[in-house]
Design a protein around this motif. Sequence first.
Motif, short mmCIF file in Angstrom:
data_model
loop_
_atom_site.label_atom_id
_atom_site.label_comp_id
_atom_site.label_asym_id
_atom_site.label_seq_id
_atom_site.Cartn_x
_atom_site.Cartn_y
_atom_site.Cartn_z
N GLU A 222 0.81 -1.21 -0.13
CA GLU A 222 0.00 -0.01 0.11
C GLU A 222 0.87 1.29 -0.17
OE1 GLU A 222 -1.78 0.95 3.92
OE2 GLU A 222 -1.02 -1.15 4.36
N THR A 223 0.31 2.28 -0.35
CA THR A 223 0.96 3.49 -0.04
C THR A 223 1.05 4.11 1.37
OG1 THR A 223 0.13 4.23 -2.35
CG2 THR A 223 1.14 6.09 -0.77
N ILE A 224 2.44 4.41 1.77
CA ILE A 224 2.61 4.83 3.18
C ILE A 224 3.28 5.92 3.43
CG2 ILE A 224 3.82 3.73 5.26
CD1 ILE A 224 4.13 1.21 3.96
N ARG A 225 2.68 6.91 4.26
CA ARG A 225 3.45 8.17 4.26
C ARG A 225 4.46 7.88 5.42
NH1 ARG A 225 0.24 13.65 4.55
NH2 ARG A 225 2.06 14.19 5.37
N LEU A 226 5.72 8.28 5.12
CA LEU A 226 6.85 7.98 6.27
C LEU A 226 6.67 8.79 7.68
CD1 LEU A 226 10.26 7.03 4.28
CD2 LEU A 226 8.69 5.55 5.81
N GLU B 183 4.00 9.87 8.92
CA GLU B 183 2.77 9.50 9.59
C GLU B 183 3.23 8.04 10.46
OE1 GLU B 183 -0.45 8.77 7.11
OE2 GLU B 183 -0.92 11.07 7.08
N GLY C 2 2.53 14.22 -1.19
CA GLY C 2 2.73 12.71 -1.79
C GLY C 2 4.34 12.29 -1.98
N GLU C 3 5.12 13.33 -2.04
CA GLU C 3 6.56 12.96 -1.84
C GLU C 3 7.08 12.40 -0.61
OE1 GLU C 3 8.88 16.01 -3.39
OE2 GLU C 3 7.67 16.44 -5.33
N THR D 74 5.62 9.72 0.54
CA THR D 74 5.24 8.40 0.53
C THR D 74 5.86 7.34 -0.25
OG1 THR D 74 3.85 8.94 -1.45
CG2 THR D 74 2.73 9.38 0.47
N ARG E 155 5.89 2.90 -1.38
CA ARG E 155 5.01 1.94 -1.63
C ARG E 155 5.68 0.49 -1.07
NH1 ARG E 155 -0.37 1.29 -3.35
NH2 ARG E 155 -0.55 -0.87 -3.88
N ARG F 188 3.04 -2.34 4.76
CA ARG F 188 3.12 -1.71 6.17
C ARG F 188 3.45 -2.20 7.40
NH1 ARG F 188 0.57 3.39 7.42
NH2 ARG F 188 0.56 3.75 9.55
N ARG G 274 13.27 6.95 -4.77
CA ARG G 274 12.17 7.70 -5.07
C ARG G 274 11.45 6.98 -6.30
NH1 ARG G 274 10.18 12.11 -3.78
NH2 ARG G 274 12.11 12.97 -2.75
#
Length: 456
Positions: free
Chosen positions: A303-307, A309, A339-340, A342, A344, A347, A452
Amino acid sequence: MKIRHRLSLQFTVISGIILTIVFVLIYFLSVQYVRNSFYKLLQVRALITAQVYLEEDELTKKKFREIEKSYRQSIPDESSNIYDAGNNPVFIEKIKHDWPPSMLDIVRNKKIHRFTYGDEYGLGMFYPDNQGDFVVIITARNIAGAQQLQYLLWILVIMFCVALLIIFLMGQWYASRALQPVKSINRQVKMIRSSNLHMRVQQGSNKDEVDELASNFNELLQHMEQAFEMQRSFVSNASHELRTPLTTIIGEIEVTLHKERTKADYIQTLRTVLDESEKLKIITDGLLQLTRVDVILTEANTETIRLDELLWEIQEHWRHKTPPLTIDVQLLELPEDAGELTIRGNRSLLLLALQNIIRNAFKFSYNHPVSTTLTAGKEGLVLSVSDQGIGIAPAELEKIFLPLYRADNAHAFSGYGIGLSMAQKIFEIHRVHVTVSSTLGQGTTFNIFFPRSQKI
């Protein structure tokens, strides 16, 4: 079939095709040349024939004798025919051919007409004279030309066979010489075994594909040597970690069975055995988890993960511990586009890896505050985890990710050397790079680089 023979055959086949095209072209050009030369000869013969029989009264005696002498040098199976304007034969030599009027009309229209008659060549020529207009037709066999072409054909066939043989032998020699470095590599590779993985294949100085092969093989040997060393270290460490509780269990049981004991002694022995058995269970469970970490990431389990958070979540987790532990989170050079920040990935696995590193940071710093810094750059995100603990010796930095490995100054702390190995495997499957810097007595910093261009 060996490469040397295959290359020689392929080289021979290619050369044979080229030679065939060249020789066939030479032969057909020669056929055309012989045919044109013979037609020119027939044209000369037709002109001489007309001069001998139609212009005897108009030439000087000397000139006529020269022409007559040339006329006597006939061609094999030559036949001459002269027709007037009414298609009547005025001169027939040797054989009279029934040339149809249509043939004579073609000659009159084209002036010079070339044709074949059976196995003979023929030429018709329109010859205007003061006595009238005539058609001269000459036919003959080109025996000398046919012999020349047959002789040329035999020469080309023999040259073709000899050339193919020479090309094959030269191809064998050249292929053998070109593959000599590969043979040398094969001889060296046969000498390499698990006991001498330190050996390397000798590289040449040509900087070609063979040298590239040798270089890649040396890199493979280096990785294999490191893997074998890691395996030996793992076996040694695992043996040590498993032997300690097993030795304690066996010793306690042997001492207890040596003589009759009280109920309290038996209870104490059982407690000791239970404690050591739990250690064995923790070690085996950790090893089992290490094998389960080797998963393949797909769109379904990522999933897309925000580091940022994820760091806040980890901070809250340790803040609610008893006693509460402090994590200082800093965000540097944040991009305007959230978004930068985040990535993939999986989690739960990434959370486990980061928690293992932070848990070690707290443990080896006696629960002092741990600082984390997240920096966003052009090439990716860098997460730094720093503690103020006991540090790691420079000689042991490369070994801390080995399963069940513990540094010399870490034996005073609880643990079995599994957490960092698991974290390293999780980072590897996410294509995340980790570097470690440390100073004994001052602390350790883990720099975790998330590219990235990360693709799952």
